[in-house]
Design a protein around this motif. Structure first.
Motif, PDB file in Angstrom:
ATOM      1  N   PRO A  27       0.794  -1.236   0.000  1.00 28.44           N
ATOM      2  CA  PRO A  27       0.000   0.000   0.000  1.00 28.44           C
ATOM      3  C   PRO A  27       0.823   1.280   0.000  1.00 28.44           C
ATOM      4  O   PRO A  27       0.454   2.248  -0.670  1.00 28.44           O
ATOM      5  CB  PRO A  27      -0.827  -0.137   1.284  1.00 28.44           C
ATOM      6  N   LEU A  28       1.928   1.307   0.738  1.00 26.69           N
ATOM      7  CA  LEU A  28       2.717   2.533   0.801  1.00 26.69           C
ATOM      8  C   LEU A  28       3.233   2.917  -0.583  1.00 26.69           C
ATOM      9  O   LEU A  28       3.164   4.086  -0.985  1.00 26.69           O
ATOM     10  CB  LEU A  28       3.886   2.382   1.770  1.00 26.69           C
ATOM     11  N   LEU A  31       0.324   4.208  -2.620  1.00 26.34           N
ATOM     12  CA  LEU A  31      -0.045   5.567  -2.197  1.00 26.34           C
ATOM     13  C   LEU A  31       0.983   6.584  -2.671  1.00 26.34           C
ATOM     14  O   LEU A  31       0.635   7.708  -3.059  1.00 26.34           O
ATOM     15  CB  LEU A  31      -0.158   5.622  -0.672  1.00 26.34           C
ATOM     16  N   GLN A  32       2.248   6.207  -2.656  1.00 20.83           N
ATOM     17  CA  GLN A  32       3.300   7.112  -3.135  1.00 20.83           C
ATOM     18  C   GLN A  32       3.123   7.399  -4.624  1.00 20.83           C
ATOM     19  O   GLN A  32       3.382   8.514  -5.089  1.00 20.83           O
ATOM     20  CB  GLN A  32       4.678   6.503  -2.859  1.00 20.83           C
ATOM     21  N   PHE A  62      -6.996   3.938   4.352  1.00 19.89           N
ATOM     22  CA  PHE A  62      -5.659   3.716   4.903  1.00 19.89           C
ATOM     23  C   PHE A  62      -5.274   4.748   5.965  1.00 19.89           C
ATOM     24  O   PHE A  62      -4.153   4.720   6.456  1.00 19.89           O
ATOM     25  CB  PHE A  62      -4.613   3.762   3.778  1.00 19.89           C
ATOM     26  N   TYR A  71      -0.428  -1.522   8.307  1.00 16.16           N
ATOM     27  CA  TYR A  71       0.441  -1.208   7.175  1.00 16.16           C
ATOM     28  C   TYR A  71       1.583  -0.246   7.532  1.00 16.16           C
ATOM     29  O   TYR A  71       2.430   0.022   6.683  1.00 16.16           O
ATOM     30  CB  TYR A  71      -0.381  -0.606   6.033  1.00 16.16           C
ATOM     31  N   THR A  75       2.301   4.790   5.896  1.00 16.16           N
ATOM     32  CA  THR A  75       1.147   4.572   5.019  1.00 16.16           C
ATOM     33  C   THR A  75      -0.040   5.384   5.507  1.00 16.16           C
ATOM     34  O   THR A  75      -0.702   6.088   4.732  1.00 16.16           O
ATOM     35  CB  THR A  75       0.775   3.078   4.988  1.00 16.16           C
ATOM     36  N   ARG A  76      -0.304   5.297   6.813  1.00 22.32           N
ATOM     37  CA  ARG A  76      -1.423   6.049   7.397  1.00 22.32           C
ATOM     38  C   ARG A  76      -1.241   7.546   7.198  1.00 22.32           C
ATOM     39  O   ARG A  76      -2.170   8.249   6.797  1.00 22.32           O
ATOM     40  CB  ARG A  76      -1.515   5.721   8.886  1.00 22.32           C
TER      41      ARG A  76
END
Length: 286
Positions: A27-28, A31-32, A62, A71, A75-76
């Motif tokens: 996920p990170l 998201l990036q 997230f 995560y 990420t958050r």
């Protein structure tokens, strides 16, 4: 090429990143990639794009503490920053002008004789607050599981209000206008998801489901109906149910209401200043 294809691809990658069997990036990284796209092409990340793709709902998933534990804090925190940036996009979007069909009523004919001019086109009917059969069944199922039954009634009221708000777009900002142009099934699904989120947050904040619960529910319904920009952010998951329930009346107020309150306060302060000057005129003139 489908409209908003880049955002839809990023949304798909982000959704797939939580699947343990998926070969996509975590996920990170996903998201990036979203953040990099926003930074490189800010003009493409419009309210219409956010409303149509619903990428905000995925990103918002997230930003909670549970997601942070699962995560990681980076990420958050990145999800929080993205949602905050998109809220700013929604707030900065200009209000949409009412459609001609809604803003210009035909003038009355000066004579009783029938006019030979063609009749003006009928305005498009507003979307009904009654969801489609499939959505209605899901709503009934969701409401039937809630106890006490009052929670189910509140859920239905929230859902009905959100569906109705998404149906009438005259004079709305870009967010609600984009939502109102979506397929009824999509709007019904968004409304139910948001209503479930709000009611769950309400019952968590007021577990006794007592007068405080019903009073807060009424306050939320009132402000969602008055502040359609806020309602569009709720529908797009830019404001979660928990965040909405934690807002004060001032935070939920429309820009116009806040401006009127500021002006009223300024008028009171000015009147007090003038009264003080009158009372102390002799001292000031010495």
């Amino acid at each position: 090429m489908p409209k908003f294809e880049e955002l839809l691809v990023l949304k798909a990658h982000l959704s797939a990143s939580v699947d343990p069997a998926s070969k996509h990036h975590p996920p990170l990284s996903a998201l990036q990639a979203v953040a990099a796209y926003h930074a490189a092409s800010p003009s493409h990340v419009t309210v219409e794009a956010l409303a149509s793709t619903q990428i905000g709902r995925v990103v918002a998933g997230f930003r909670g503490e549970e997601a942070g534990e699962k995560y990681g804090a980076p990420t958050r925190d990145l999800a929080k920053r993205l949602v905050k940036a998109w809220k700013a996009v929604a707030k900065a979007a200009p209000a949409a002008a009412p459609s001609a069909a809604l803003s210009a009523a035909p003038s009355a004919a000066p004579s009783a004789a029938p006019s030979k001019s063609p009749a003006p086109p009928a305005a498009a009917p507003a979307r009904s607050s009654n969801p489609a059969p499939a959505a209605s069944a899901k709503l009934e199922e969701a409401a039937s599981t809630l106890r006490p039954p009052l929670r189910g009634k509140v859920l239905k009221s929230l859902n009905g209000a959100l569906v109705a708000l998404a149906g009438a777009q005259a004079g709305d900002g870009a967010g609600m206008k984009a939502i109102s142009g979506m397929a009824p099934d999509a709007v019904a699904a968004m409304s139910l998801d948001s209503a479930v989120s709000i009611e769950a947050a309400l019952s968590k904040a007021y577990p006794g489901v007592d007068k405080a619960y019903t009073d807060k529910a009424r306050t939320l319904l009132f402000n969602l109906k008055k502040n359609r920009d806020l309602a569009s952010q709720v529908l797009m998951e830019m404001v979660s149910g928990e965040e909405l329930c934690g807002m004060s009346p001032t935070e939920m107020a429309t820009k116009e209401s806040l401006e009127a309150a500021r002006k009223a306060q300024s008028d009171v302060e000015e009147a007090r200043r003038l009264d003080w000057n009158d009372v102390n005129a002799d001292k000031l003139n010495k």
